[in-house]
Design an enzyme around this catalytic site. Structure first.
Site, PDB file in Angstrom:
ATOM      1  N   ASP A 509       0.837  -1.188   0.000  1.00 41.53           N
ATOM      2  CA  ASP A 509       0.000   0.000   0.000  1.00 41.53           C
ATOM      3  C   ASP A 509       0.875   1.243   0.000  1.00 41.53           C
ATOM      4  O   ASP A 509       2.091   1.177   0.239  1.00 41.53           O
ATOM      5  CB  ASP A 509      -0.999   0.000   1.157  1.00 41.53           C
ATOM      6  N   ASP A 552      -5.940   1.997  -1.441  1.00 44.58           N
ATOM      7  CA  ASP A 552      -4.537   2.035  -1.859  1.00 44.58           C
ATOM      8  C   ASP A 552      -3.862   0.697  -1.629  1.00 44.58           C
ATOM      9  O   ASP A 552      -2.630   0.628  -1.561  1.00 44.58           O
ATOM     10  CB  ASP A 552      -3.792   3.148  -1.116  1.00 44.58           C
TER      11      ASP A 552
END
Length: 638
Positions: A509, A552
């Site tokens: 991420d 994300d």
């Protein structure tokens, strides 16, 4: 002399009466046959008209179903409310269309299929309304799953099959009716001509016998007049100068006058100059001793009537002294033919404007019927193509592509299939149905073919499949596709473990992504995610599976590693590439959790949890790096 004349008189009179009775009996038989045929023809015409109405209702029902499905799918794909209008219009008409078909098809043999059509239409309407409600409530994926489900497609396919079967059955019945009417018309005409010829012959012979041998000429004439007046035909006699010498009561009825008042008039005076001009060539032929028959049209008191006219020469001593005319009023038959022709024109207009390709191919594989779609799809004139072999019309490449299906259909089997063809440089995906046309003896006379262009639908299905398995922002596969890919990779790992191979799952991420959104806005945040996805794709091999699973959060499945440390080398490469990327001028870093496994027995959920735990540890240790955990084994941190 007197005694010798009386036997001759009685013999001649008996012979004349016998001939007249034979003529009357023959005409009675013929009239009875004509009446029976007329009743049968009327029933056939009524049935053909009902078939045309039912076919029209089926076409409208099919169009509404297609419009509803197209509007629904267009709305689900584009989210544009404008696509709902054709859907709403079609759904509003579906119940009425179904009831029209049920009300107009009175054939008990179709009842079960019509009830099933009603049931399937209700199911499709319920399914369509449910997908719209799901989509409007934000459950877009559930709506798409319902649209693409096997049950919904099965219902639509069954609907098309049932409508196709009913349409084919009705068209076959209508074709049989048309063929029967054509045959009956010819037989009826022969019966009328035969009856008229018999009547004319018997009348001439009987009259000659009575005139030459009977002292009761007046009574015999009255008898003949009574017979002629009761025959449903216009019977008249003209002399060598073309003047009327006799006309029966039917002549007076048709011309609305006393038949006796017509005696002495010429054809021009009786029929009018225009009609007489049409008949003059036939008068010339009959005056040369030739029997003629023809059809003529005449306007009487503003009404157009049609007659089938027969002229028979009157011969005496080898000379033609006039002729006998017998006319049958065929106005109703002509009107019936006009009704049939109009019905055929309407049906042709319908088939020519349907978005389908319809043909009839006979047993010798020659094209006998095609609608106007031949022109738009192949650039060929439909009329010019009739009678040609299908290889000459469509080309051997196209017919060869369908040779197996053609053989099955010509063998008596109904065939339904999909095929992709190139026509006028355009690739079309077609759904085709071949229906055998079997004769009364079971022999296949030809096949009906119907092809629907489903290119747009196929493209929409492919687009839906892509949308269902990919992330709209980054173009990477989504969570659903990732779950399937991971299961497949673990299954392959069970085979590769014997070679000492290792599988690694990377959880990634963007560090502090929420802060980037809050500081720079969501537009910059989207750019960061897209560039991050690009960096991730470039950092792994083409055979590795990369996906975005949420926000994300990204994953990568790396197969075929020689040792777990190779996954860390990939992670280090990704971390460095992310540092150098600077999407939208923003400096970003990434954290990576690595879960590696040397066998294939680990459950997918446990391997995901292990990679997630490694990512959490990488975050806890300061981000901008990775943590690798093995299944099972000690932690490795960097």
């Amino acid at each position: 002399m007197r005694s010798s004349a009386e036997p001759i008189h009685r013999t001649s009179l008996g012979r004349g009466v016998g001939l007249l009775m034979a003529a009357l009996l023959a005409m009675a038989v013929i009239v009875t046959l004509l009446a029976v045929r007329a009743r049968t023809t009327l029933d056939d015409l009524r049935r053909a008209d009902r078939i045309n109405i039912v076919l029209s209702a089926m076409v409208l029902l099919t169009e509404d179903l297609l419009n509803a499905e197209t509007g629904q799918r267009g709305y689900l794909l584009t989210q544009r409310a404008g696509y709902l209008q054709p859907y709403r219009d079609a759904v509003r008409n579906l119940d009425r269309r179904v009831e029209e078909v049920l009300a107009r098809d009175e054939d008990p043999a179709h009842a079960a299929r019509l009830d099933r059509i009603r049931e399937l239409v209700q199911l499709k309407m319920t399914e369509m309304n449910q997908t719209i409600r799901l989509n409007d409530s934000g459950r877009h994926e559930e709506a798409l799953e319902l649209v693409l489900g096997d049950q919904g497609m099965h219902h639509m396919d069954e609907l098309r099959d049932l409508l196709g079967e009913l349409t084919s059955s009705l068209r076959a019945e209508r074709a049989a009716i048309s063929e029967r009417l054509s045959r009956e018309a010819g037989l009826t005409e022969l019966l009328m001509l035969a009856g008229l010829a018999m009547l004319a012959l018997f009348a001439v012979m009987a009259t000659s016998q009575v005139l030459l041998r009977s002292r009761e000429l007046l009574r015999t004439q009255k008898r003949l007049r009574g017979i002629a007046d009761n025959v449903p035909a216009l019977i008249s006699h003209y002399d060598a100068k073309g003047r009327l010498r006799f006309a029966n009561a039917e002549v007076g009825r048709v011309f609305h006058t006393d038949p006796g008042g017509l005696v002495g008039k010429t054809l021009d005076e009786l029929r009018g100059a225009e009609s007489a001009a049409q008949m003059r060539p036939f008068v010339e032929r009959v005056m040369k001793g030739e029997a003629v028959a023809f059809d003529v049209e005449q306007i009487i008191r503003g009404e157009t009537l049609h007659f089938h006219q027969s002229f028979v020469p009157e011969l005496a001593g080898g000379r033609v002294e006039g002729f006998y005319a017998c006319s049958m009023d065929i106005t109703e038959r002509k009107r019936a033919e006009a009704v049939i022709a109009a019905s055929e024109r309407r049906m042709k207009a319908i088939t020519d404007n349907l978005p389908v390709f319809i043909t009839y191919i006979d047993a010798e594989r020659k094209l006998r019927y095609t609608n106007e779609t031949l022109r738009s799809w192949f650039g060929l004139d439909p009329q010019a193509a009739l009678g040609l072999h299908i290889d000459d019309v469509f080309g051997t490449a196209s017919t060869g592509q369908r040779s197996a299906q053609l053989a099955l259909a010509l063998g008596g089997e109904r065939v339904e299939f999909e095929v992709t063809s190139t026509m006028l440089g355009k690739q079309r995906h077609l759904r085709s149905i071949y229906v055998p046309d079997a004769g009364p003896d079971g022999r296949v006379l030809g096949i009906f073919t119907l092809s629907i262009d489903i290119t747009v639908m196929k493209q929409a299905e492919a687009q839906l499949a892509r949308l269902a398995s990919s992330d709209a922002l980054t173009g990477l596969p989504n969570r659903r596709e990732f779950d399937q890919a991971l299961e497949g990779a673990l299954a392959r790992q069970r085979r590769h473990m014997r070679e000492g191979r290792v599988l690694a799952l990377l959880f990634l991420d963007v560090d502090r992504f929420k802060s980037i959104n809050d500081t720079h806005g969501h537009g910059v945040g989207d750019t960061v995610l897209r560039d991050f996805a690009t960096v991730l794709r470039r950092a792994v091999r083409g055979s590795d599976h990369v996906a975005r699973i949420a926000g994300d959060e990204f994953v990568a499945v790396i197969e075929g590693l020689n040792r777990p440390e190779e996954a860390e080398q990939v992670a280090a490469k990704i971390v460095e590439a992310v540092r150098a990327a600077r999407p939208a001028g923003v400096a970003i870093t990434a954290s990576i959790g690595i879960a590696s496994v040397a066998d294939g027995d680990v459950p997918a959920a446990d391997l995901i949890a292990l990679a997630d735990r490694a990512l959490y540890q990488a975050k806890h240790q300061g981000r901008d790096g990775w943590v690798a955990l093995g299944w099972p084994g000690p932690d490795q941190r960097h």
